[in-house]
Structures are given as C-alpha cells and as structure tokens.
Write a protein that holds these residues in place. Structure first.
Motif, PDB file in Angstrom:
ATOM      1  N   UNK A  53       0.807  -1.223   0.000  1.00 57.52           N
ATOM      2  CA  UNK A  53       0.000   0.000   0.000  1.00 57.52           C
ATOM      3  C   UNK A  53       0.839   1.272   0.000  1.00 57.52           C
ATOM      4  N   UNK A  54       1.872   1.314  -0.839  1.00 60.41           N
ATOM      5  CA  UNK A  54       2.699   2.521  -0.942  1.00 60.41           C
ATOM      6  C   UNK A  54       1.951   3.594  -1.716  1.00 60.41           C
ATOM      7  N   UNK A  55       2.313   4.824  -1.459  1.00 64.48           N
ATOM      8  CA  UNK A  55       1.753   5.941  -2.218  1.00 64.48           C
ATOM      9  C   UNK A  55       2.563   6.124  -3.496  1.00 64.48           C
ATOM     10  N   UNK A  56       1.904   6.444  -4.606  1.00 71.87           N
ATOM     11  CA  UNK A  56       2.642   6.647  -5.852  1.00 71.87           C
ATOM     12  C   UNK A  56       3.554   7.873  -5.762  1.00 71.87           C
ATOM     13  N   UNK A  64       9.201   3.390  -7.771  1.00 64.45           N
ATOM     14  CA  UNK A  64      10.380   2.538  -7.942  1.00 64.45           C
ATOM     15  C   UNK A  64      11.079   2.449  -6.588  1.00 64.45           C
ATOM     16  N   UNK A  65      10.516   1.686  -5.632  1.00 63.54           N
ATOM     17  CA  UNK A  65      11.024   1.712  -4.265  1.00 63.54           C
ATOM     18  C   UNK A  65      12.266   0.844  -4.036  1.00 63.54           C
ATOM     19  N   UNK A  83       8.317   0.137 -10.951  1.00 62.32           N
ATOM     20  CA  UNK A  83       6.900   0.289 -11.300  1.00 62.32           C
ATOM     21  C   UNK A  83       5.976  -0.578 -10.460  1.00 62.32           C
ATOM     22  N   UNK A  84       6.002  -0.358  -9.137  1.00 58.24           N
ATOM     23  CA  UNK A  84       5.129  -1.134  -8.249  1.00 58.24           C
ATOM     24  C   UNK A  84       4.794  -0.331  -6.999  1.00 58.24           C
ATOM     25  N   UNK A  85       3.651  -0.623  -6.416  1.00 61.46           N
ATOM     26  CA  UNK A  85       3.257  -0.044  -5.137  1.00 61.46           C
ATOM     27  C   UNK A  85       3.268  -1.104  -4.039  1.00 61.46           C
ATOM     28  N   UNK A 109      15.319   3.048   5.703  1.00 63.63           N
ATOM     29  CA  UNK A 109      14.580   4.072   4.960  1.00 63.63           C
ATOM     30  C   UNK A 109      13.991   3.443   3.713  1.00 63.63           C
ATOM     31  N   UNK A 110      12.701   3.614   3.551  1.00 64.41           N
ATOM     32  CA  UNK A 110      12.023   3.176   2.338  1.00 64.41           C
ATOM     33  C   UNK A 110      11.966   4.380   1.412  1.00 64.41           C
TER      34      UNK A 110
END
Length: 125
Positions: A53-56, A64-65, A83-85, A109-110
């Motif tokens: 559930x990451x924010x774009x 791109x986390x 390209x993923x959340x 840190x993410x």
C-alpha cells in the motif's frame, strides 16, 4: 646523521658519517599507517521482505522503491523494484557488530528512485 629522506615506496634512507669519517647509507622500512581491526563479536541478520500500500511517487501513478540500511559504519541498499506499489525484495543481509560499548542504531529508509523519503524506522540493538 648527514641526511634523511623517504621515498614513495615506504622506504626511509639515512646517510650517516661514522667516527672514522666514512659515510654509510642505511635503508629502513617505514610504516605509513596501521590498521587495528577487531573481529566482529556478533552479526545482525536483517531480512527485507516486502512493502504494501505505498503511495505513488512517479508520474505514471507507481513507484520505484528500495530500502537503505545504516547500522554503524555499514551502509546497504536493496535492489530497486520498478513500477510497483507493493514491492517484494526477499533480501537478506548479515551485518557485523564490532562492539557493545556504544549503541548500535539501525536505520531503515524506504525510498523511491526520485529519493522521496516514505518511511524511516529506527531500532536500537
């Protein structure tokens, strides 16, 4: 001693004149630095599994986390999940601990590729 000089190879040259008047040269090895490395007394096993559930953060509505880890002088980074959340890393790190004399703070840190900080976690070992 008449002269003393060092070369770039770590050798020190000294030219001496003895009591009977003869000049003699000596070559001495010179230590430029020393390293005192203590073996680790323990290791931290750190597993980076996934995020949800990451924010774009990109214009395409995705991210791109990756995760950065700092523990003492050790700095690590996971692979970038493009390209993923809901990234899944399943990465494992083995981090050495050299002393219990000072606190060992672990910072996670993410981040996304455009370095927008999402979450920062701190734990003390």
């Amino acid at each position: 001693m008449l002269a003393s000089f060092s070369s770039t190879g770590g050798k020190r040259y000294e030219i001496w004149r003895s009591l009977d008047g003869e000049a003699r040269a000596e070559v001495r090895l010179e230590s430029w630095f020393s390293i005192h490395e203590t073996p680790p007394i323990a290791y931290v096993k750190l597993e980076i599994i996934e995020a949800t559930d990451m924010k774009p953060s990109d214009l395409n509505g995705l991210a791109d986390p990756y995760v950065k880890v700092n523990l003492g002088t050790t700095k690590l980074q996971t692979n970038i999940q493009r390209k993923t959340l809901s990234p899944k890393w399943f990465e494992e790190f083995k981090i050495p601990i050299s002393s219990w004399d000072r606190p060992n703070h672990c910072f996670l840190k993410l981040l996304t590729r455009i370095t927008f900080s999402m979450t920062c976690l701190e734990c003390v070992l």
